[in-house]
Design a protein around this motif. Structure first.
Motif, PDB file in Angstrom:
ATOM      1  N   GLY A   1      70.821 -41.183   4.240  1.00  0.00           N
ATOM      2  CA  GLY A   1      70.486 -42.487   4.710  1.00  0.00           C
ATOM      3  C   GLY A   1      70.478 -43.427   3.729  1.00  0.00           C
ATOM      4  N   ASP A   2      70.806 -43.354   2.620  1.00  0.00           N
ATOM      5  CA  ASP A   2      70.972 -44.553   1.702  1.00  0.00           C
ATOM      6  C   ASP A   2      72.223 -45.516   1.884  1.00  0.00           C
ATOM      7  N   ILE A   3      72.049 -46.640   1.903  1.00  0.00           N
ATOM      8  CA  ILE A   3      73.164 -47.465   2.227  1.00  0.00           C
ATOM      9  C   ILE A   3      73.648 -48.068   0.689  1.00  0.00           C
ATOM     10  N   ILE A   4      75.159 -47.523   0.533  1.00  0.00           N
ATOM     11  CA  ILE A   4      75.789 -48.261  -0.413  1.00  0.00           C
ATOM     12  C   ILE A   4      76.456 -49.433  -0.320  1.00  0.00           C
TER      13      ILE A   4
ATOM     14  N   VAL B   1      77.257 -45.173   4.665  1.00  0.00           N
ATOM     15  CA  VAL B   1      75.988 -44.612   4.720  1.00  0.00           C
ATOM     16  C   VAL B   1      76.034 -43.238   4.038  1.00  0.00           C
ATOM     17  N   CYS B   2      75.083 -43.005   3.031  1.00  0.00           N
ATOM     18  CA  CYS B   2      75.011 -41.500   2.668  1.00  0.00           C
ATOM     19  C   CYS B   2      74.600 -40.605   3.907  1.00  0.00           C
TER      20      CYS B   2
ATOM     21  N   ILE C   1      81.198 -39.261  -2.163  1.00  0.00           N
ATOM     22  CA  ILE C   1      80.479 -40.808  -2.828  1.00  0.00           C
ATOM     23  C   ILE C   1      81.404 -40.890  -3.965  1.00  0.00           C
ATOM     24  N   ARG C   2      81.881 -39.949  -4.746  1.00  0.00           N
ATOM     25  CA  ARG C   2      82.970 -40.452  -6.024  1.00  0.00           C
ATOM     26  C   ARG C   2      84.101 -41.183  -5.614  1.00  0.00           C
ATOM     27  N   GLY C   3      84.738 -40.502  -4.308  1.00  0.00           N
ATOM     28  CA  GLY C   3      86.059 -41.068  -3.846  1.00  0.00           C
ATOM     29  C   GLY C   3      85.893 -42.249  -3.360  1.00  0.00           C
ATOM     30  N   SER C   4      84.618 -42.548  -2.669  1.00  0.00           N
ATOM     31  CA  SER C   4      84.193 -44.029  -1.833  1.00  0.00           C
ATOM     32  C   SER C   4      84.102 -45.078  -3.078  1.00  0.00           C
TER      33      SER C   4
ATOM     34  N   VAL D   1      72.757 -49.561  -4.241  1.00  0.00           N
ATOM     35  CA  VAL D   1      72.043 -48.708  -3.207  1.00  0.00           C
ATOM     36  C   VAL D   1      70.957 -48.965  -2.797  1.00  0.00           C
ATOM     37  N   ARG D   2      70.591 -49.408  -1.508  1.00  0.00           N
ATOM     38  CA  ARG D   2      69.611 -49.478  -0.939  1.00  0.00           C
ATOM     39  C   ARG D   2      68.992 -48.687  -0.037  1.00  0.00           C
TER      40      ARG D   2
END
Length: 168
Positions: free
Chosen positions: A3-6, A31-32, A51-54, A63-64
């Protein structure tokens, strides 16, 4: 966490154009969904990535997380996965419209130009809205929709409050 926003800041040509027209330091969002994965709107459409690729290629990320813990972020994750499954395409035309809108913020607009711009944006919005569930989306719209549509009620704990433009 799920649910975290990057929010991403990159230095590519497209990133610089987005930052120029939008007037912000951020040029991408995702969005995670947990397990080290994110869902994001990219050129190939709504896609799942690590996440690493993104974040590869980003100069930095922010991160929010929600200020108030709603107990579970599963409705947001479910909505992100729903969009992933239906396969929305990327909204290149929305980027063009946003660039035009960004430029109009820098113009001195008289009544006629204001009327003309309103007609153009209304027509464009009508065309985009006729796409149904598979309408094209840019990354910020995708993130917003994951939260806004998480629960089918008017005021749910996932609704995002978007601050108005300065001066409005």
């Amino acid at each position: 966490s799920a649910g975290d926003i990057i929010l991403y800041h990159s230095n590519s040509l497209l990133a610089n154009l987005i930052q120029f027209f939008d007037g912000t330091e951020v040029n991408h969002a995702s969005v995670c969904i947990g397990d080290g994965k994110v869902v994001e709107a990219v050129g190939a459409g709504i896609k799942c990535n690590t996440i690493r690729g993104s974040i590869r290629g980003a100069e930095y990320v922010i991160v929010r997380r929600m200020k108030t813990d709603p107990g579970t972020m599963q409705p947001v994750v479910d909505k992100a996965n729903w969009y992933l499954q239906i396969g929305n395409r990327y909204g290149y035309e929305q980027l063009v419209l946003l660039a035009i809108l960004g430029l109009t913020r820098k113009l001195q607009v008289n009544n006629y130009l204001s009327w003309l711009l309103r007609k153009i944006f209304d027509q464009a919005a009508d065309i985009l809205m006729k796409q149904g569930d598979r309408q094209p989306m840019i990354c910020s719209e995708f993130v917003y929709r994951c939260y806004d549509e998480a629960l089918p009620v008017a005021h749910d704990p996932y609704c995002l409050d978007i601050a108005p433009f300065p001066g409005l």
